[in-house]
Motif scaffolding. Sequence first.
Motif, PDB file in Angstrom:
ATOM      1  N   GLY A 149     -29.589  16.172  39.877  1.00 37.93           N
ATOM      2  CA  GLY A 149     -28.555  16.109  40.859  1.00 37.93           C
ATOM      3  C   GLY A 149     -28.533  14.909  41.689  1.00 37.93           C
ATOM      4  N   ASN A 150     -27.654  15.040  42.617  1.00 40.83           N
ATOM      5  CA  ASN A 150     -27.195  13.665  43.391  1.00 40.83           C
ATOM      6  C   ASN A 150     -27.240  13.881  44.924  1.00 40.83           C
ATOM      7  N   LYS A 151     -27.356  15.075  45.351  1.00 40.28           N
ATOM      8  CA  LYS A 151     -27.614  15.185  46.902  1.00 40.28           C
ATOM      9  C   LYS A 151     -28.849  16.225  47.174  1.00 40.28           C
ATOM     10  N   LEU A 163     -29.240  35.905  44.490  1.00 37.35           N
ATOM     11  CA  LEU A 163     -27.833  34.855  44.598  1.00 37.35           C
ATOM     12  C   LEU A 163     -27.583  34.498  43.019  1.00 37.35           C
ATOM     13  N   LYS A 164     -28.512  34.358  42.142  1.00 34.15           N
ATOM     14  CA  LYS A 164     -28.522  33.801  40.946  1.00 34.15           C
ATOM     15  C   LYS A 164     -28.361  32.454  40.939  1.00 34.15           C
ATOM     16  N   LEU A 165     -29.365  32.011  41.807  1.00 39.89           N
ATOM     17  CA  LEU A 165     -29.573  30.741  42.006  1.00 39.89           C
ATOM     18  C   LEU A 165     -31.140  30.061  41.467  1.00 39.89           C
ATOM     19  N   ASN A 197     -17.691  18.898  43.041  1.00 38.39           N
ATOM     20  CA  ASN A 197     -18.718  19.028  41.862  1.00 38.39           C
ATOM     21  C   ASN A 197     -20.182  18.290  42.181  1.00 38.39           C
ATOM     22  N   ASP A 198     -20.606  18.440  43.138  1.00 42.91           N
ATOM     23  CA  ASP A 198     -21.981  17.744  43.621  1.00 42.91           C
ATOM     24  C   ASP A 198     -22.930  18.947  43.194  1.00 42.91           C
ATOM     25  N   LYS A 199     -24.214  18.345  42.641  1.00 42.33           N
ATOM     26  CA  LYS A 199     -25.279  19.004  42.277  1.00 42.33           C
ATOM     27  C   LYS A 199     -26.241  18.922  43.446  1.00 42.33           C
ATOM     28  N   ILE A 200     -26.524  20.017  44.428  1.00 41.84           N
ATOM     29  CA  ILE A 200     -27.431  19.720  45.591  1.00 41.84           C
ATOM     30  C   ILE A 200     -28.673  20.526  45.433  1.00 41.84           C
ATOM     31  N   VAL A 201     -29.759  19.922  45.557  1.00 42.14           N
ATOM     32  CA  VAL A 201     -31.112  20.372  45.873  1.00 42.14           C
ATOM     33  C   VAL A 201     -31.225  20.691  47.261  1.00 42.14           C
ATOM     34  N   PHE A 211     -16.138  23.883  46.950  1.00 42.51           N
ATOM     35  CA  PHE A 211     -16.721  22.473  46.501  1.00 42.51           C
ATOM     36  C   PHE A 211     -16.792  22.311  45.002  1.00 42.51           C
ATOM     37  N   ASN A 212     -17.142  23.344  44.429  1.00 40.38           N
ATOM     38  CA  ASN A 212     -17.505  23.600  43.048  1.00 40.38           C
ATOM     39  C   ASN A 212     -18.765  23.133  42.822  1.00 40.38           C
ATOM     40  N   LEU A 213     -19.861  23.546  43.647  1.00 39.93           N
ATOM     41  CA  LEU A 213     -21.145  23.115  43.877  1.00 39.93           C
ATOM     42  C   LEU A 213     -22.023  23.623  42.756  1.00 39.93           C
ATOM     43  N   LYS A 214     -23.279  23.085  42.531  1.00 36.16           N
ATOM     44  CA  LYS A 214     -24.259  23.678  41.886  1.00 36.16           C
ATOM     45  C   LYS A 214     -25.334  23.507  42.619  1.00 36.16           C
ATOM     46  N   LEU A 215     -26.122  24.561  43.014  1.00 36.60           N
ATOM     47  CA  LEU A 215     -26.967  24.289  43.996  1.00 36.60           C
ATOM     48  C   LEU A 215     -28.525  25.089  43.417  1.00 36.60           C
ATOM     49  N   TYR A 216     -29.372  24.354  43.754  1.00 31.89           N
ATOM     50  CA  TYR A 216     -30.814  24.070  43.442  1.00 31.89           C
ATOM     51  C   TYR A 216     -31.978  24.486  44.486  1.00 31.89           C
TER      52      TYR A 216
END
Length: 458
Positions: A120-122, A77-79, A18-22, A45-50
């Motif tokens: 985000g957190n990373k 990639l719809k990011l 669940n990490d939200k990664i920039v 990892f069920n990530l959210k990418l930015y």
Amino acid sequence: MIDKVVSTIKRYKMIETNDKIVMGVSGGPDSLCMLDILYNLKDLFNLKLYIVHVNHMIRGEAAKRDAQFVEDMCRKLKLPFFLFEKDVKKIAKEMGYSEEEAGRYVRYQAFEEVLKEVKGNKIAVAHNKNDVVETVFLNLIRGSGMAGLIGIKPVNGNIIRPLIEIEREEIEKYLKEKDLKPAIDFTNYEDLYKRNKVRLKLIPFINETFEVDIIENIYRMAKIILEENDYLEKECEKIFNEVCYFNQEEIFADIKKLKTQHPAIQRRLVRLMYQKLKGDIYGLEYIHVEDVLSLLDKPTSSKIDLPFEIEALKSYNNLIMRKVKEKEVKTFWAKLNIPGITKICGIGQFKTAVLAIDEVKKLNIGKYTKFFDYDKIQGDVIVRNRQAGDIFSPLNLGGSKKLKEFFIDEKIPREIRDSIPLLAIDNEIVWVVGYRMSDKFKVDENTKKVLVIEYTKG
């Protein structure tokens, strides 16, 4: 290779569910590889990418094409895509950085901005094994201590480097197998910068001359030093709590306790003090650490300035490190009396007179008395401190520049720039008092009347 990256991620606990990664993505081989791998690990990892791309505005149309390339890929990639355009050359000049340092500064500023916006957190950046080795060499050339021999940490706070154990050749092979075509920055193949010289000349020379795999050897050394340094940092943190008191704005170190420590620990404590105030160690060099330690044997109130608006001083039994507090700017403004006397409280006095050219015996009589062509003075002359948009044409230097650029070129400390009296007509500077007059108002062969201005500090 994805399995190898997953192994790195797990070894250094880079990513959790669940990490939200920039992600910083330039579009080059390394960042494209990182983007593709983390995208493939997104579901695991069920990530959210930015995705963040920073145009340094150095390579013109080529840089714009790189930005478009990354944006198109994100759309496919719809990011989420975030574009920043920063004039790195200008920022480097304003801040006194090299272009490489300024580029790093604006990139991480952009990453942090997006991190905050998306909660985000990373932050993921695409440094690889070769980058680690190049950085070690650069730090050696600069005369680094143990921390510099680590090169680049796999994890540094909220910054993660998933490709840190991957060599550049492996990245190129991966992209070829996946039929991914990166945007190529051809300046990476020119030996304009120190890093490029290490990459293109020094490392190949060592490999060929000594028949070794210098990338693997230096990386192994950096990894060992990283582990040993981590241990020493933990021990130093314990000592810090015994020697120092930290209240967010300043840190007090007991000089007697500090002096009982081994010199290696003293240096680490100074770096740790700086890191706790600034948030990172970037900008602090060996000479700065030695200057701080030299304060221990100096008289009370001795002080030195450190990078990024931090200062260290001795106060009786304490070594104090703190952020420099911004001084309140005292604004002043007065019309210059011509002829006559103009007094400004706390600034000083200006005495003016208008003379015929044949009455003037000497044109240069010090930095606080100047002669101007009176007929070139069109409009009221105002005595004031600096304002946004001020323009200056320094005597005998040719051309105009922003006043801010003049201050930077003359290495005038930031903390005194607002208190320097200026003579100005609108936003055109006539005289930076105590430094230089304008070329536009100088006395020349056509001058008939001379305006004499004498300044006395008040």
